[in-house]
Design a protein around this motif. Structure first.
Motif, PDB file in Angstrom:
ATOM      1  N   SER A 132       5.715  11.633  27.911  1.00 57.96           N
ATOM      2  CA  SER A 132       4.568  12.456  28.306  1.00 57.96           C
ATOM      3  C   SER A 132       4.177  12.155  29.749  1.00 57.96           C
ATOM      4  O   SER A 132       4.588  11.154  30.333  1.00 57.96           O
ATOM      5  CB  SER A 132       3.376  12.207  27.379  1.00 57.96           C
ATOM      6  N   ASP A 133       3.346  13.048  30.309  1.00 58.78           N
ATOM      7  CA  ASP A 133       2.862  12.882  31.674  1.00 58.78           C
ATOM      8  C   ASP A 133       1.523  13.603  31.788  1.00 58.78           C
ATOM      9  O   ASP A 133       1.151  14.419  30.936  1.00 58.78           O
ATOM     10  CB  ASP A 133       3.875  13.465  32.673  1.00 58.78           C
ATOM     11  N   ALA A 134       0.806  13.301  32.842  1.00 60.62           N
ATOM     12  CA  ALA A 134      -0.441  14.005  33.176  1.00 60.62           C
ATOM     13  C   ALA A 134      -0.490  14.145  34.684  1.00 60.62           C
ATOM     14  O   ALA A 134       0.012  13.286  35.416  1.00 60.62           O
ATOM     15  CB  ALA A 134      -1.661  13.238  32.665  1.00 60.62           C
ATOM     16  N   VAL A 135      -1.083  15.236  35.151  1.00 55.51           N
ATOM     17  CA  VAL A 135      -1.183  15.475  36.587  1.00 55.51           C
ATOM     18  C   VAL A 135      -2.557  16.059  36.881  1.00 55.51           C
ATOM     19  O   VAL A 135      -3.115  16.801  36.069  1.00 55.51           O
ATOM     20  CB  VAL A 135      -0.040  16.392  37.083  1.00 55.51           C
ATOM     21  N   GLN A 136      -3.105  15.691  38.049  1.00 54.17           N
ATOM     22  CA  GLN A 136      -4.420  16.189  38.449  1.00 54.17           C
ATOM     23  C   GLN A 136      -4.377  16.554  39.930  1.00 54.17           C
ATOM     24  O   GLN A 136      -3.819  15.823  40.735  1.00 54.17           O
ATOM     25  CB  GLN A 136      -5.489  15.128  38.205  1.00 54.17           C
ATOM     26  N   ARG A 137      -4.958  17.684  40.271  1.00 57.80           N
ATOM     27  CA  ARG A 137      -5.055  18.126  41.665  1.00 57.80           C
ATOM     28  C   ARG A 137      -6.523  18.401  41.978  1.00 57.80           C
ATOM     29  O   ARG A 137      -7.255  18.922  41.144  1.00 57.80           O
ATOM     30  CB  ARG A 137      -4.244  19.401  41.903  1.00 57.80           C
ATOM     31  N   THR A 138      -6.921  18.069  43.212  1.00 59.69           N
ATOM     32  CA  THR A 138      -8.284  18.309  43.673  1.00 59.69           C
ATOM     33  C   THR A 138      -8.289  19.513  44.603  1.00 59.69           C
ATOM     34  O   THR A 138      -7.373  19.688  45.407  1.00 59.69           O
ATOM     35  CB  THR A 138      -8.814  17.071  44.414  1.00 59.69           C
ATOM     36  N   VAL A 139      -9.325  20.342  44.469  1.00 55.17           N
ATOM     37  CA  VAL A 139      -9.421  21.555  45.279  1.00 55.17           C
ATOM     38  C   VAL A 139     -10.860  21.736  45.730  1.00 55.17           C
ATOM     39  O   VAL A 139     -11.800  21.357  45.028  1.00 55.17           O
ATOM     40  CB  VAL A 139      -8.932  22.790  44.482  1.00 55.17           C
ATOM     41  N   GLU A 140     -11.022  22.294  46.927  1.00 55.50           N
ATOM     42  CA  GLU A 140     -12.353  22.647  47.409  1.00 55.50           C
ATOM     43  C   GLU A 140     -12.589  24.126  47.159  1.00 55.50           C
ATOM     44  O   GLU A 140     -11.795  24.962  47.584  1.00 55.50           O
ATOM     45  CB  GLU A 140     -12.502  22.357  48.910  1.00 55.50           C
ATOM     46  N   VAL A 141     -13.679  24.443  46.467  1.00 61.09           N
ATOM     47  CA  VAL A 141     -14.064  25.832  46.222  1.00 61.09           C
ATOM     48  C   VAL A 141     -15.164  26.175  47.210  1.00 61.09           C
ATOM     49  O   VAL A 141     -16.226  25.534  47.231  1.00 61.09           O
ATOM     50  CB  VAL A 141     -14.545  26.038  44.772  1.00 61.09           C
ATOM     51  N   LYS A 142     -14.902  27.181  48.028  1.00 59.39           N
ATOM     52  CA  LYS A 142     -15.858  27.591  49.058  1.00 59.39           C
ATOM     53  C   LYS A 142     -16.709  28.755  48.552  1.00 59.39           C
ATOM     54  O   LYS A 142     -16.271  29.526  47.699  1.00 59.39           O
ATOM     55  CB  LYS A 142     -15.108  27.977  50.325  1.00 59.39           C
ATOM     56  N   PRO A 143     -17.921  28.908  49.088  1.00 60.62           N
ATOM     57  CA  PRO A 143     -18.771  30.030  48.662  1.00 60.62           C
ATOM     58  C   PRO A 143     -18.217  31.354  49.160  1.00 60.62           C
ATOM     59  O   PRO A 143     -17.514  31.412  50.158  1.00 60.62           O
ATOM     60  CB  PRO A 143     -20.130  29.715  49.301  1.00 60.62           C
ATOM     61  N   ASP A 144     -18.545  32.425  48.446  1.00 60.49           N
ATOM     62  CA  ASP A 144     -18.051  33.752  48.801  1.00 60.49           C
ATOM     63  C   ASP A 144     -19.107  34.595  49.513  1.00 60.49           C
ATOM     64  O   ASP A 144     -18.936  35.777  49.700  1.00 60.49           O
ATOM     65  CB  ASP A 144     -17.552  34.500  47.552  1.00 60.49           C
ATOM     66  N   GLY A 145     -20.192  33.991  49.918  1.00 63.97           N
ATOM     67  CA  GLY A 145     -21.260  34.727  50.607  1.00 63.97           C
ATOM     68  C   GLY A 145     -21.136  34.625  52.112  1.00 63.97           C
ATOM     69  O   GLY A 145     -20.117  34.200  52.655  1.00 63.97           O
ATOM     70  N   LYS A 146     -22.197  34.996  52.791  1.00 58.41           N
ATOM     71  CA  LYS A 146     -22.240  34.936  54.254  1.00 58.41           C
ATOM     72  C   LYS A 146     -22.673  33.537  54.680  1.00 58.41           C
ATOM     73  O   LYS A 146     -23.687  33.026  54.230  1.00 58.41           O
ATOM     74  CB  LYS A 146     -23.229  35.969  54.792  1.00 58.41           C
ATOM     75  N   GLU A 147     -21.888  32.931  55.569  1.00 59.67           N
ATOM     76  CA  GLU A 147     -22.203  31.592  56.024  1.00 59.67           C
ATOM     77  C   GLU A 147     -23.306  31.650  57.083  1.00 59.67           C
ATOM     78  O   GLU A 147     -23.239  32.430  58.029  1.00 59.67           O
ATOM     79  CB  GLU A 147     -20.961  30.927  56.614  1.00 59.67           C
ATOM     80  N   ILE A 148     -24.322  30.814  56.910  1.00 60.37           N
ATOM     81  CA  ILE A 148     -25.411  30.711  57.875  1.00 60.37           C
ATOM     82  C   ILE A 148     -25.439  29.264  58.367  1.00 60.37           C
ATOM     83  O   ILE A 148     -25.590  28.345  57.567  1.00 60.37           O
ATOM     84  CB  ILE A 148     -26.765  31.091  57.244  1.00 60.37           C
ATOM     85  N   GLN A 149     -25.277  29.088  59.684  1.00 60.93           N
ATOM     86  CA  GLN A 149     -25.281  27.748  60.260  1.00 60.93           C
ATOM     87  C   GLN A 149     -26.506  27.553  61.132  1.00 60.93           C
ATOM     88  O   GLN A 149     -26.979  28.487  61.768  1.00 60.93           O
ATOM     89  CB  GLN A 149     -24.027  27.527  61.107  1.00 60.93           C
ATOM     90  N   SER A 150     -26.974  26.337  61.172  1.00 66.52           N
ATOM     91  CA  SER A 150     -28.083  25.974  62.030  1.00 66.52           C
ATOM     92  C   SER A 150     -27.756  24.635  62.670  1.00 66.52           C
ATOM     93  O   SER A 150     -27.369  23.693  61.988  1.00 66.52           O
ATOM     94  CB  SER A 150     -29.372  25.868  61.206  1.00 66.52           C
ATOM     95  N   VAL A 151     -27.877  24.564  63.985  1.00 65.83           N
ATOM     96  CA  VAL A 151     -27.581  23.333  64.708  1.00 65.83           C
ATOM     97  C   VAL A 151     -28.852  22.865  65.397  1.00 65.83           C
ATOM     98  O   VAL A 151     -29.514  23.643  66.085  1.00 65.83           O
ATOM     99  CB  VAL A 151     -26.453  23.559  65.741  1.00 65.83           C
ATOM    100  N   VAL A 152     -29.199  21.611  65.203  1.00 69.03           N
ATOM    101  CA  VAL A 152     -30.393  21.031  65.803  1.00 69.03           C
ATOM    102  C   VAL A 152     -29.973  19.769  66.542  1.00 69.03           C
ATOM    103  O   VAL A 152     -29.217  18.952  66.013  1.00 69.03           O
ATOM    104  CB  VAL A 152     -31.441  20.681  64.724  1.00 69.03           C
ATOM    105  N   GLY A 153     -30.426  19.618  67.766  1.00 66.09           N
ATOM    106  CA  GLY A 153     -30.127  18.423  68.538  1.00 66.09           C
ATOM    107  C   GLY A 153     -31.386  17.617  68.768  1.00 66.09           C
ATOM    108  O   GLY A 153     -32.483  18.156  68.903  1.00 66.09           O
ATOM    109  N   ALA A 154     -31.231  16.317  68.807  1.00 64.20           N
ATOM    110  CA  ALA A 154     -32.366  15.433  69.076  1.00 64.20           C
ATOM    111  C   ALA A 154     -31.825  14.208  69.791  1.00 64.20           C
ATOM    112  O   ALA A 154     -30.618  13.985  69.832  1.00 64.20           O
ATOM    113  CB  ALA A 154     -33.061  15.046  67.779  1.00 64.20           C
TER     114      ALA A 154
END
Length: 195
Positions: free
Chosen positions: A116-138
């Motif tokens: 017998s064997d077992a296998v596992q894979r990791t995946v990133e699921v991204k959102p399907d909406g509109k991406e909104i970014q905000s950048v703040v500097g200090a």
């Protein structure tokens, strides 16, 4: 299944030297492998294949089982039976619909009559909406002659009420000086598209 190169060096107390280079083959007689993309998007429907490799000298019956998780919906039976002859490779496909954003693991068990064997894979699921970014500097000030000394910075992150669950990400980067910020930006620009 892969080959590794092993290099060895030796010396004796009386000053003699020796070296050798050779290969080591790492091999499994039976294993399963998942062909899964690196990234997925929420609401994707995909069919992912599972390959089963039987390099044993005997035939065996194998039950493939996908471990069902909350982050996807399995669109078929979670188990499939496969008969493999010695040296035979077979593929089985499982259709899924992706439901939840974030990092997730997909696990498949290959339960064989001989091995017998077992296998596992990791995946990133991204959102399907509109991406909104905000950048703040200090800036932290350390010289009282330039401006008052600040040992902390407070910023407020606003997340819209209709944001996709688990899609909120905040990255905080602290640079010791302006030149390190430029170097970090150059590293990001020179990256390959896949990371």
């Amino acid at each position: 299944i892969t080959s590794w190169r092993v290099s060895t060096m030796a010396s004796t107390l009386d000053g003699r030297l020796g070296s050798s280079a050779d290969g080591v083959l790492v091999f499994q007689d039976f294993f399963a492998d998942i062909n899964f993309p690196k990234y997925l998007t929420r609401n994707d429907e995909i069919v992912f294949p599972v390959a089963v490799y039987n390099y044993l000298e005997t035939a065996q019956n194998v039950e493939l089982e996908v471990v069902e998780e909350d982050w996807f919906e399995l669109l078929s039976s979670p188990t499939v039976n496969v008969s493999l002859e010695p040296g035979e490779i077979k593929g089985v496909s499982f259709p899924v619909k992706i439901k939840t954003v974030g990092w997730h693991a997909l696990t498949v068990y290959a339960l064989g009559s001989a091995m017998s064997d077992a296998v596992q894979r990791t995946v990133e699921v991204k959102p399907d909406g509109k991406e909104i970014q905000s950048v703040v500097g200090a800036r932290f000030a350390s010289d009282p002659e330039l401006q008052p000394v600040e040992d902390h910075v407070v910023e407020t992150l606003m997340v819209p009420e209709n944001a996709i669950e688990n899609s909120e990400v905040m990255v905080v980067t602290v640079h010791p000086g302006f030149s390190s910020q430029v170097v970090g930006g150059m590293d990001n620009m020179l990256q390959l598209p896949g990371g």
